[in-house]
Motif scaffolding. Structure first.
Motif, mmCIF file in Angstrom:
data_model
loop_
_atom_site.group_PDB
_atom_site.id
_atom_site.type_symbol
_atom_site.label_atom_id
_atom_site.label_comp_id
_atom_site.label_asym_id
_atom_site.label_seq_id
_atom_site.Cartn_x
_atom_site.Cartn_y
_atom_site.Cartn_z
ATOM 1 N N ALA A 1 -0.011 5.369 0.835
ATOM 2 C CA ALA A 1 -1.069 6.265 1.320
ATOM 3 C C ALA A 1 -0.559 7.696 1.402
ATOM 4 O O ALA A 1 0.601 7.939 1.745
ATOM 5 N N LEU B 1 -0.050 0.168 -7.314
ATOM 6 C CA LEU B 1 0.128 0.114 -5.866
ATOM 7 C C LEU B 1 -0.269 1.403 -5.161
ATOM 8 O O LEU B 1 -0.251 1.457 -3.928
ATOM 9 N N GLY C 1 -3.109 3.152 -4.898
ATOM 10 C CA GLY C 1 -4.407 3.374 -4.270
ATOM 11 C C GLY C 1 -4.990 4.716 -4.660
ATOM 12 O O GLY C 1 -4.985 5.118 -5.830
ATOM 13 N N GLU C 2 -5.468 5.459 -3.668
ATOM 14 C CA GLU C 2 -6.101 6.747 -3.953
ATOM 15 C C GLU C 2 -5.110 7.781 -4.463
ATOM 16 O O GLU C 2 -5.513 8.773 -5.097
ATOM 17 N N ASP D 1 -5.315 8.611 -8.116
ATOM 18 C CA ASP D 1 -6.342 9.532 -8.602
ATOM 19 C C ASP D 1 -5.774 10.919 -8.889
ATOM 20 O O ASP D 1 -6.369 11.699 -9.639
ATOM 21 N N ALA E 1 0.837 -1.203 0.000
ATOM 22 C CA ALA E 1 0.000 0.000 0.000
ATOM 23 C C ALA E 1 0.866 1.245 0.000
ATOM 24 O O ALA E 1 1.976 1.254 0.537
#
Length: 450
Positions: A139, A362, A364-365, A368, A137
């Protein structure tokens, strides 16, 4: 992006690398050399995560007589820093083979030797890498509405660790590509598994192998299996009349020059497509002419002697694979007549290439905030930094997955040394703490981890 910067800030790395193949080993070397030339306050702190338990690069393809397709001078450092202690020549010197290699008068080392060089170089910077750690992950860490850092979570067994980064360098490599509907089994291999799987046949007496594909790996697999199993038939299946030779002529090789990246990057899309069409035969689905000649010579000799173990099923494709007991039943269909030939084999080897993993898979957000072009491809700047929304302050750099912007050398060794130097220069130029004169936590030694 709701995560808020906590009061107890962990150690912040200037750079975290995901993956530790040749590209990120070269990145670690560039960092190490930079840090050795500057003061402690100007050093770049970095750490890398690699899911493999130790360094490994296409281990399943290290056939004993296979050679590199690039000059030894295109090693991890020479084109960036010829005086580096990490060059292939320094490696040869350390192994006591420098004079022997010079006398060999060959630009192209054995692949197994170059892998040993990579291992040798990776060991010199192994304080910067955690092996056996899979990144699971990434973040965002938000402060005042902007993403200042990225938290990288890596898993090793049942334990997870989190490290914080100002920049990511993603070098996760390629993934084996299989024909649609076909899966790897004990009898159906991708060529990347060849050496790991073939030892399991020791003591057996295979009678037939089928190798699918028209590129260098396919031809090498055919030659290797034919040599290793003298009682077995080896059938090569491909959609062409025969293997196409790689264009490694001097002028064509300019497509791999560092300057060619500049030209490709600035070229209009239609010119990019033309350049790839013109020069795809320098790298894709092509075979060294010496190997082509050797295979043809062997095939002709067997026809003369009336013992044809080497068969070429050309202008054909594999259309079905079915395991029946201890064998694989393969259907090969002629592209001209549509006629089907059913072959029972001990093993089918799919030398069908690789695909680029999603470079942002990998994130994630965080993904975006990464911009894409009108074809859905990741937008990448000339310095290999992903184009992002303004609120994402962190740099995300790609080693691979940039063929649409940077050309054929996107993930190739040919330009690795230059590429990592350009990424390092970008990180140094864009460093936010340097621009604002901020202080930051510093690791105890470059690449150390707490």
């Amino acid at each position: 992006m709701s995560q808020v910067l906590p009061g107890d800030t962990p150690l912040i790395h200037d750079l975290i690398g995901i993956g530790f193949g040749p590209s990120n080993v070269a990145m670690a070397i560039a960092l190490s050399e930079h840090n050795a030339s500057v003061g402690r306050q100007e050093a770049v702190t970095a750490h890398f995560f690699e899911s493999q338990p130790s360094f490994g690069w296409h281990r399943g393809m290290l056939i004993d007589d296979a050679t590199m397709q690039v000059s030894f001078l295109k090693d991890l450092v020479t084109l960036r820093n010829p005086s580096s202690e990490y060059t292939f020549l320094r490696y040869l010197q350390s192994k006591g083979r420098l004079i022997d290699f010079v006398n060999h008068k060959n630009l192209f080392p054995l692949r197994v030797e170059f892998h040993d060089y990579f291992e040798w170089a990776a060991a010199k910077v192994d304080d910067m890498v955690s092996y056996g750690h899979e990144v699971i992950a990434v973040a965002p860490v938000v402060r005042d509405g902007v993403v200042e850092y990225l938290d990288v979570t890596a898993r090793s067994g049942t334990e997870t660790v989190v490290h914080r980064a100002r920049n990511l360098v993603i070098g996760t490599g390629l993934r084996p590509l299989l024909p649609e509907g076909v899966e790897r089994t004990d009898r159906v291999w991708h060529n990347s598994d060849l050496l790991a799987k073939v030892d399991g046949l020791e003591g057996a007496e295979p009678t037939r192998f089928i190798v699918v594909g028209a590129g260098q790996s396919a031809a090498e697999n055919v030659a290797y299996l034919h040599r290793r199993f003298p009682g077995a038939e080896v059938c090569a299946v491909f959609s062409r009349y025969g293997y196409s030779p790689a264009d490694d002529s001097s002028f064509a090789n300019r497509i791999f020059d560092p300057e060619a990246v500049d030209e490709y990057f600035t070229a209009p899309d239609d010119i990019k497509r033309k350049l790839m069409d013109y020069h795809g035969n320098t790298n894709y689905s092509v075979v060294d002419i010496d190997l082509i000649d050797d295979l043809y010579r062997q095939s002709y000799q067997e026809k003369v002697l009336g013992n044809e173990r080497l068969r070429f099923l050309n202008i054909s494709r594999l259309t079905a694979v079915e395991e029946i007991g201890n064998q694989v039943r393969a259907t090969v269909t002629s592209l001209v007549t549509g006629e089907e030939e059913v072959l029972d084999a001990d093993v089918v080897v799919l030398a069908t290439g690789y695909s680029q993993a999603d470079p942002l898979g990998l994130l994630g957000e965080v993904a975006d905030s990464c911009r894409r072009d009108d074809q859905g491809r990741v937008r990448v700047e000339r310095d290999y930094r992903v184009t992002t929304d303004p609120e994402l302050r962190c740099g995300i750099y790609l080693q691979g997955g940039t063929e649409h912007t940077h050309g054929i050398t996107s993930s190739l060794l040919s330009n690795t040394a230059i590429r990592v130097g350009e990424i390092l220069d970008s990180i140094l130029d864009r460093g936010p703490e340097r621009a604002r004169g901020e202080s930051r936590p510093v690791a105890d030694g470059i690449g150390s981890v707490r």
